[in-house]
Scaffold this motif. Structure first.
Motif, PDB file in Angstrom:
ATOM      1  N   LYS A   1     -51.923  -5.329  -6.654  1.00  0.00           N
ATOM      2  CA  LYS A   1     -52.958  -6.056  -5.931  1.00  0.00           C
ATOM      3  C   LYS A   1     -52.360  -6.657  -4.669  1.00  0.00           C
ATOM      4  O   LYS A   1     -51.159  -6.903  -4.576  1.00  0.00           O
ATOM      5  N   LYS A   2     -53.215  -6.885  -3.693  1.00  0.00           N
ATOM      6  CA  LYS A   2     -52.762  -7.381  -2.399  1.00  0.00           C
ATOM      7  C   LYS A   2     -52.251  -8.815  -2.512  1.00  0.00           C
ATOM      8  O   LYS A   2     -53.010  -9.760  -2.727  1.00  0.00           O
ATOM      9  N   ASN A   3     -50.972  -8.964  -2.404  1.00  0.00           N
ATOM     10  CA  ASN A   3     -50.312 -10.272  -2.358  1.00  0.00           C
ATOM     11  C   ASN A   3     -48.939 -10.014  -1.740  1.00  0.00           C
ATOM     12  O   ASN A   3     -48.028  -9.544  -2.418  1.00  0.00           O
ATOM     13  N   HIS A   4     -48.809 -10.279  -0.459  1.00  0.00           N
ATOM     14  CA  HIS A   4     -47.616  -9.838   0.256  1.00  0.00           C
ATOM     15  C   HIS A   4     -46.348 -10.574  -0.182  1.00  0.00           C
ATOM     16  O   HIS A   4     -45.252  -9.981  -0.150  1.00  0.00           O
ATOM     17  N   LEU A   5     -46.464 -11.835  -0.616  1.00  0.00           N
ATOM     18  CA  LEU A   5     -45.283 -12.550  -1.100  1.00  0.00           C
ATOM     19  C   LEU A   5     -44.764 -11.892  -2.378  1.00  0.00           C
ATOM     20  O   LEU A   5     -43.573 -11.580  -2.494  1.00  0.00           O
ATOM     21  N   LEU A   6     -45.673 -11.678  -3.334  1.00  0.00           N
ATOM     22  CA  LEU A   6     -45.274 -11.004  -4.571  1.00  0.00           C
ATOM     23  C   LEU A   6     -44.878  -9.556  -4.305  1.00  0.00           C
ATOM     24  O   LEU A   6     -43.989  -9.014  -4.953  1.00  0.00           O
ATOM     25  N   GLY A   7     -45.546  -8.946  -3.330  1.00  0.00           N
ATOM     26  CA  GLY A   7     -45.220  -7.576  -2.981  1.00  0.00           C
ATOM     27  C   GLY A   7     -43.785  -7.446  -2.500  1.00  0.00           C
ATOM     28  O   GLY A   7     -43.083  -6.498  -2.860  1.00  0.00           O
ATOM     29  N   PHE A   8     -43.328  -8.412  -1.716  1.00  0.00           N
ATOM     30  CA  PHE A   8     -41.942  -8.389  -1.238  1.00  0.00           C
ATOM     31  C   PHE A   8     -40.972  -8.767  -2.340  1.00  0.00           C
ATOM     32  O   PHE A   8     -39.957  -8.095  -2.552  1.00  0.00           O
ATOM     33  N   LEU A   9     -41.256  -9.845  -3.057  1.00  0.00           N
ATOM     34  CA  LEU A   9     -40.323 -10.325  -4.077  1.00  0.00           C
ATOM     35  C   LEU A   9     -40.176  -9.344  -5.233  1.00  0.00           C
ATOM     36  O   LEU A   9     -39.101  -9.234  -5.823  1.00  0.00           O
ATOM     37  N   SER A  10     -41.243  -8.629  -5.551  1.00  0.00           N
ATOM     38  CA  SER A  10     -41.171  -7.710  -6.695  1.00  0.00           C
ATOM     39  C   SER A  10     -40.335  -6.488  -6.362  1.00  0.00           C
ATOM     40  O   SER A  10     -39.481  -6.081  -7.152  1.00  0.00           O
ATOM     41  N   CYS A  11     -40.556  -5.887  -5.172  1.00  0.00           N
ATOM     42  CA  CYS A  11     -39.814  -4.661  -4.875  1.00  0.00           C
ATOM     43  C   CYS A  11     -39.974  -4.219  -3.418  1.00  0.00           C
ATOM     44  O   CYS A  11     -40.194  -3.041  -3.141  1.00  0.00           O
ATOM     45  N   TYR A  12     -39.888  -5.189  -2.481  1.00  0.00           N
ATOM     46  CA  TYR A  12     -39.943  -4.846  -1.056  1.00  0.00           C
ATOM     47  C   TYR A  12     -41.203  -4.040  -0.711  1.00  0.00           C
ATOM     48  O   TYR A  12     -41.134  -3.051   0.010  1.00  0.00           O
ATOM     49  N   PHE A  13     -42.337  -4.467  -1.249  1.00  0.00           N
ATOM     50  CA  PHE A  13     -43.644  -3.837  -1.025  1.00  0.00           C
ATOM     51  C   PHE A  13     -43.756  -2.437  -1.640  1.00  0.00           C
ATOM     52  O   PHE A  13     -44.752  -1.755  -1.429  1.00  0.00           O
ATOM     53  N   PHE A  14     -42.745  -2.012  -2.388  1.00  0.00           N
ATOM     54  CA  PHE A  14     -42.798  -0.683  -2.966  1.00  0.00           C
ATOM     55  C   PHE A  14     -43.825  -0.595  -4.090  1.00  0.00           C
ATOM     56  O   PHE A  14     -44.201   0.497  -4.515  1.00  0.00           O
ATOM     57  N   GLY A  15     -44.270  -1.765  -4.566  1.00  0.00           N
ATOM     58  CA  GLY A  15     -45.350  -1.775  -5.545  1.00  0.00           C
ATOM     59  C   GLY A  15     -46.675  -1.326  -4.949  1.00  0.00           C
ATOM     60  O   GLY A  15     -47.589  -0.934  -5.672  1.00  0.00           O
TER      61      GLY A  15
END
Length: 223
Positions: free
Chosen positions: A188-202
């Motif tokens: 889901k769209k959440n750029h902070l979590l997107g970066f912290l989880s896997c550099y937006f690779f999610g």
């Protein structure tokens, strides 16, 4: 279309230098096991290891710099630092994944459980030569750095990073059935979590749809 530029090379160099500086400082740290910052730094170093691999992944797609040679050299540096990987081998297999996603010819795909899929994934990419190389390097580094530091800040973060990459970059997006041409889910769209989880690779469907966009611009594709 590949979005390679001088900025991409700057980002790649920044990731490599940050990883290296943190590693040297942590390997020299006379820490106490009771200090909670120690365990936070394990996670930080894990994330930086993942950054090395994601940078190599960008090199596989030619998005670091408008030069095939620069992409290859940068990718090989990152995969060598990560765990003595062959960039050439990883590059071939990764493009097979994109071409044959969710099929028997996809080296990243398995129909097994999380654990079975993870170990199949690791067997696909690891080699005996790598284990020997890393063991030799460990003993060389142990001449200058304490073994507990090596285990905690060099070995453990690298292993944890494989789980981070596998979970967010393979298992979550590709397990189960997906009714789209890339056979992929997405975070889901959440750029902070997107970066912290896997550099937006999610944002994995977006990556398959726009493989020429580097990781640090991938968030812009998320609608």
């Amino acid at each position: 279309m590949k979005q390679a530029s001088k900025a991409g090379l700057f980002v790649a160099i920044a990731v490599i230098i940050t990883w290296l500086v943190c590693l040297v400082l942590l390997l020299s740290w006379q820490f106490s096991w009771s200090n909670p910052v120690v365990y936070l730094m394990v996670l930080v170093q894990m994330h930086l290891y993942t950054g090395l691999f994601i940078t190599a992944h960008d090199a596989m797609h030619g998005t670091i710099y408008p030069s095939e040679r620069v992409n290859f050299i940068t990718g090989q540096i990152c995969t060598a630092l990560y765990a003595a990987f062959s960039f050439k081998k990883l590059n071939i297999k990764h493009h097979q994944h994109h071409k044959y996603v969710h099929s028997d010819l996809d080296p990243d795909y398995s129909e097994g459980s999380f654990i079975r899929w993870y170990f199949k994934f690791m067997r696909e990419y690891m080699s005996v030569l790598q284990f020997i190389s890393m063991a030799v390097l460990f003993n060389i580094l142990a001449v200058w750095f304490p073994q507990r530091n090596l285990m905690l800040f060099w070995v453990a973060p690298a292993l944890l990073s494989t789980l981070q990459l596998f979970y967010f970059g393979t298992w979550l997006p590709h397990h189960g059935e997906h009714n789209n041409k890339h056979h992929s889910g997405t975070q889901k769209k959440n750029h902070l979590l997107g970066f912290l989880s896997c550099y937006f690779f999610g944002y994995h469907y977006e990556h398959h749809e726009y493989p020429g966009i580097p990781w640090w611009k991938l968030w812009k594709t998320k609608l």
